[in-house]
Design a protein around this motif. Sequence first.
Motif, PDB file in Angstrom:
ATOM      1  N   LEU A  54       5.488   6.323 -20.172  1.00 62.58           N
ATOM      2  CA  LEU A  54       5.462   6.031 -18.732  1.00 62.58           C
ATOM      3  C   LEU A  54       4.779   7.171 -17.969  1.00 62.58           C
ATOM      4  CD1 LEU A  54       6.498   4.416 -16.157  1.00 62.58           C
ATOM      5  CD2 LEU A  54       8.392   6.060 -16.185  1.00 62.58           C
ATOM      6  N   PHE A  55       5.157   8.411 -18.282  1.00 62.39           N
ATOM      7  CA  PHE A  55       4.540   9.562 -17.620  1.00 62.39           C
ATOM      8  C   PHE A  55       3.045   9.613 -17.922  1.00 62.39           C
ATOM      9  CE2 PHE A  55       3.477  14.188 -17.860  1.00 62.39           C
ATOM     10  CZ  PHE A  55       3.437  14.413 -16.489  1.00 62.39           C
ATOM     11  N   SER A 112      -2.838   3.527 -11.530  1.00 63.84           N
ATOM     12  CA  SER A 112      -1.946   2.829 -12.465  1.00 63.84           C
ATOM     13  C   SER A 112      -0.602   2.464 -11.833  1.00 63.84           C
ATOM     14  CB  SER A 112      -1.708   3.674 -13.720  1.00 63.84           C
ATOM     15  OG  SER A 112      -1.125   4.929 -13.379  1.00 63.84           O
ATOM     16  N   TYR A 113      -0.150   3.245 -10.858  1.00 65.26           N
ATOM     17  CA  TYR A 113       1.122   2.870 -10.233  1.00 65.26           C
ATOM     18  C   TYR A 113       0.990   1.511  -9.562  1.00 65.26           C
ATOM     19  CZ  TYR A 113       4.921   2.279  -7.010  1.00 65.26           C
ATOM     20  OH  TYR A 113       5.964   1.717  -6.321  1.00 65.26           O
ATOM     21  N   GLU A 114      -0.022   1.365  -8.719  1.00 65.99           N
ATOM     22  CA  GLU A 114      -0.215   0.100  -7.992  1.00 65.99           C
ATOM     23  C   GLU A 114      -0.477  -1.059  -8.935  1.00 65.99           C
ATOM     24  OE1 GLU A 114      -0.056  -0.850  -4.827  1.00 65.99           O
ATOM     25  OE2 GLU A 114       0.528   1.108  -4.021  1.00 65.99           O
ATOM     26  N   LYS A 115      -1.274  -0.817  -9.954  1.00 63.11           N
ATOM     27  CA  LYS A 115      -1.715  -1.915 -10.813  1.00 63.11           C
ATOM     28  C   LYS A 115      -0.710  -2.245 -11.920  1.00 63.11           C
ATOM     29  CE  LYS A 115      -5.563  -3.417 -13.746  1.00 63.11           C
ATOM     30  NZ  LYS A 115      -6.838  -3.030 -14.393  1.00 63.11           N
ATOM     31  N   ASN A 116      -0.097  -1.223 -12.506  1.00 60.45           N
ATOM     32  CA  ASN A 116       0.669  -1.443 -13.739  1.00 60.45           C
ATOM     33  C   ASN A 116       2.168  -1.230 -13.626  1.00 60.45           C
ATOM     34  OD1 ASN A 116      -2.140   0.105 -14.709  1.00 60.45           O
ATOM     35  ND2 ASN A 116      -1.691  -1.804 -15.784  1.00 60.45           N
ATOM     36  N   ILE A 117       2.615  -0.516 -12.587  1.00 65.14           N
ATOM     37  CA  ILE A 117       4.047  -0.192 -12.502  1.00 65.14           C
ATOM     38  C   ILE A 117       4.723  -0.888 -11.326  1.00 65.14           C
ATOM     39  CG2 ILE A 117       5.729   1.683 -12.236  1.00 65.14           C
ATOM     40  CD1 ILE A 117       3.675   3.519 -13.631  1.00 65.14           C
ATOM     41  N   GLU A 155       3.637  10.116  -9.618  1.00 65.34           N
ATOM     42  CA  GLU A 155       5.046  10.161  -9.999  1.00 65.34           C
ATOM     43  C   GLU A 155       5.949  10.118  -8.772  1.00 65.34           C
ATOM     44  OE1 GLU A 155       6.983  12.816 -13.377  1.00 65.34           O
ATOM     45  OE2 GLU A 155       7.381  13.700 -11.389  1.00 65.34           O
ATOM     46  N   LYS A 156       5.454  10.615  -7.646  1.00 67.94           N
ATOM     47  CA  LYS A 156       6.257  10.628  -6.420  1.00 67.94           C
ATOM     48  C   LYS A 156       6.506   9.220  -5.882  1.00 67.94           C
ATOM     49  CE  LYS A 156       4.702  15.269  -5.381  1.00 67.94           C
ATOM     50  NZ  LYS A 156       3.806  16.155  -4.637  1.00 67.94           N
ATOM     51  N   MET A 157       5.807   8.233  -6.444  1.00 67.18           N
ATOM     52  CA  MET A 157       5.978   6.845  -6.024  1.00 67.18           C
ATOM     53  C   MET A 157       7.094   6.143  -6.806  1.00 67.18           C
ATOM     54  SD  MET A 157       1.937   5.848  -5.755  1.00 67.18           S
ATOM     55  CE  MET A 157       0.794   6.924  -4.855  1.00 67.18           C
ATOM     56  N   ILE A 158       7.580   6.804  -7.886  1.00 66.52           N
ATOM     57  CA  ILE A 158       8.701   6.235  -8.643  1.00 66.52           C
ATOM     58  C   ILE A 158       9.911   7.163  -8.479  1.00 66.52           C
ATOM     59  CG2 ILE A 158       7.140   5.119 -10.289  1.00 66.52           C
ATOM     60  CD1 ILE A 158       7.937   7.276 -12.340  1.00 66.52           C
ATOM     61  N   ASN A 159      11.015   6.795  -9.091  1.00 73.39           N
ATOM     62  CA  ASN A 159      12.222   7.610  -8.988  1.00 73.39           C
ATOM     63  C   ASN A 159      12.058   8.919  -9.764  1.00 73.39           C
ATOM     64  OD1 ASN A 159      15.047   8.280  -8.528  1.00 73.39           O
ATOM     65  ND2 ASN A 159      15.364   7.751 -10.679  1.00 73.39           N
ATOM     66  N   HIS A 216      19.340  12.323 -11.811  1.00 70.89           N
ATOM     67  CA  HIS A 216      20.780  12.084 -11.713  1.00 70.89           C
ATOM     68  C   HIS A 216      21.072  10.616 -11.388  1.00 70.89           C
ATOM     69  CE1 HIS A 216      22.151  16.266 -12.031  1.00 70.89           C
ATOM     70  NE2 HIS A 216      21.001  16.566 -11.458  1.00 70.89           N
ATOM     71  N   GLN A 217      20.054   9.900 -10.926  1.00 71.00           N
ATOM     72  CA  GLN A 217      20.196   8.467 -10.637  1.00 71.00           C
ATOM     73  C   GLN A 217      19.122   7.705 -11.396  1.00 71.00           C
ATOM     74  OE1 GLN A 217      20.187   8.009  -6.350  1.00 71.00           O
ATOM     75  NE2 GLN A 217      21.874   9.450  -6.083  1.00 71.00           N
ATOM     76  N   LEU A 218      19.257   7.747 -12.705  1.00 73.96           N
ATOM     77  CA  LEU A 218      18.214   7.237 -13.595  1.00 73.96           C
ATOM     78  C   LEU A 218      18.436   5.805 -14.021  1.00 73.96           C
ATOM     79  CD1 LEU A 218      15.860   8.787 -15.438  1.00 73.96           C
ATOM     80  CD2 LEU A 218      17.531   8.395 -17.231  1.00 73.96           C
ATOM     81  N   LYS A 219      19.683   5.447 -14.240  1.00 76.41           N
ATOM     82  CA  LYS A 219      20.001   4.170 -14.889  1.00 76.41           C
ATOM     83  C   LYS A 219      19.444   2.989 -14.108  1.00 76.41           C
ATOM     84  CE  LYS A 219      23.910   1.901 -17.174  1.00 76.41           C
ATOM     85  NZ  LYS A 219      23.419   2.023 -18.546  1.00 76.41           N
ATOM     86  N   GLY A 220      18.737   2.120 -14.822  1.00 74.17           N
ATOM     87  CA  GLY A 220      18.181   0.924 -14.205  1.00 74.17           C
ATOM     88  C   GLY A 220      16.947   1.163 -13.371  1.00 74.17           C
ATOM     89  N   LYS A 221      16.378   2.382 -13.445  1.00 76.93           N
ATOM     90  CA  LYS A 221      15.200   2.695 -12.627  1.00 76.93           C
ATOM     91  C   LYS A 221      14.090   3.284 -13.501  1.00 76.93           C
ATOM     92  CE  LYS A 221      18.033   3.923  -8.582  1.00 76.93           C
ATOM     93  NZ  LYS A 221      18.417   5.031  -7.676  1.00 76.93           N
ATOM     94  N   VAL A 222      12.884   2.800 -13.295  1.00 76.16           N
ATOM     95  CA  VAL A 222      11.719   3.441 -13.900  1.00 76.16           C
ATOM     96  C   VAL A 222      11.608   4.834 -13.288  1.00 76.16           C
ATOM     97  CG1 VAL A 222       9.205   3.390 -14.011  1.00 76.16           C
ATOM     98  CG2 VAL A 222      10.507   1.295 -14.400  1.00 76.16           C
ATOM     99  N   SER A 223      11.647   5.865 -14.134  1.00 80.43           N
ATOM    100  CA  SER A 223      11.836   7.224 -13.621  1.00 80.43           C
ATOM    101  C   SER A 223      11.078   8.260 -14.441  1.00 80.43           C
ATOM    102  CB  SER A 223      13.330   7.605 -13.665  1.00 80.43           C
ATOM    103  OG  SER A 223      14.144   6.635 -13.056  1.00 80.43           O
ATOM    104  N   SER A 224      10.717   9.346 -13.772  1.00 83.93           N
ATOM    105  CA  SER A 224      10.179  10.520 -14.452  1.00 83.93           C
ATOM    106  C   SER A 224      10.238  11.703 -13.503  1.00 83.93           C
ATOM    107  CB  SER A 224       8.721  10.287 -14.879  1.00 83.93           C
ATOM    108  OG  SER A 224       8.153  11.481 -15.397  1.00 83.93           O
ATOM    109  N   ASN A 225      10.581  12.866 -14.058  1.00 82.94           N
ATOM    110  CA  ASN A 225      10.487  14.092 -13.263  1.00 82.94           C
ATOM    111  C   ASN A 225       9.620  15.140 -13.955  1.00 82.94           C
ATOM    112  OD1 ASN A 225      12.256  14.841 -15.350  1.00 82.94           O
ATOM    113  ND2 ASN A 225      13.418  16.243 -14.038  1.00 82.94           N
ATOM    114  N   VAL A 226       8.868  14.735 -14.979  1.00 80.42           N
ATOM    115  CA  VAL A 226       8.038  15.679 -15.728  1.00 80.42           C
ATOM    116  C   VAL A 226       6.944  16.258 -14.834  1.00 80.42           C
ATOM    117  CG1 VAL A 226       6.575  16.007 -17.757  1.00 80.42           C
ATOM    118  CG2 VAL A 226       8.521  14.436 -17.871  1.00 80.42           C
ATOM    119  N   GLY A 227       6.306  15.401 -14.048  1.00 79.50           N
ATOM    120  CA  GLY A 227       5.260  15.866 -13.139  1.00 79.50           C
ATOM    121  C   GLY A 227       5.797  16.840 -12.107  1.00 79.50           C
TER     122      GLY A 227
END
Length: 233
Positions: free
Chosen positions: A136-137, A145-150, A201-205, A209-220
């Motif tokens: 995902l990252f 890719s965010y607009e088109k694929n996520i 990445e700032k467009m997703i969660n 700490h609130q990861l469950k059920g959400k497409v998420s990443s904090n690597v960036g």
Amino acid sequence: MPVRAYTNWNSRPSDQEEQIEPFRKYFFICEGANTETFYFKRLIDLRKQLGIHPLIDIRLWEKTDADRDISFAKNLVDFAEKQKQNPDNDFDSDRDKMIIVFDGDIFEEKVQGYEELIASIEENDIAAVTNPGFELFLILHIEGSYEKNIKNHEAEFLRIDEKGKYGHAYNTLLELTGMNAKTNSRIGELADNVSIAITQEKMINQNIHQLKGKVSSNVGKIIEDIINEKPDI
């Protein structure tokens, strides 16, 4: 030798110059043995182009031999703690930080104790989590890719396929790049576009700490923080 360090830190530019030691070292240690290794090696090679402060070092601890297949975040944390205690690994507990990189998908259905795990890591170190997985990252490195694929496809990323896996991110990345992220080392070249990934990445969660059920990443976010760090020395 359970870990091998990858770094491009130049501690002695020449024999005439005084040896320089980094102010802080960030050690990445990853659940995945291949994809993440390809990526972080490339990122380390780009440290100067990224503008990372000369006194900030980033290193990858590669698992070796019998430890290569260690996965599941709790085992990875235990393994990392053992590596910190090994004087050969040059870890300064007062200044250095371990970044534990792992997938959040296992906590979607099967595994409990996620919050306790994150809390234990954050006592001293940094948790880098992607949900469903690291692919995902990597997708975020591709312009648009965010607009088109996520966007509006979040449910697909968190759906288990007929093989019992969260395969959508892997399949999407394969479609976008033509590369098998698990075997093709050139996937690491996506790190050249890390600024795009940081922005998208700032467009997703990003709140792990609130990861469950959400497409998420904090690597960036973590990489951005390292790029922006200016040691006060």
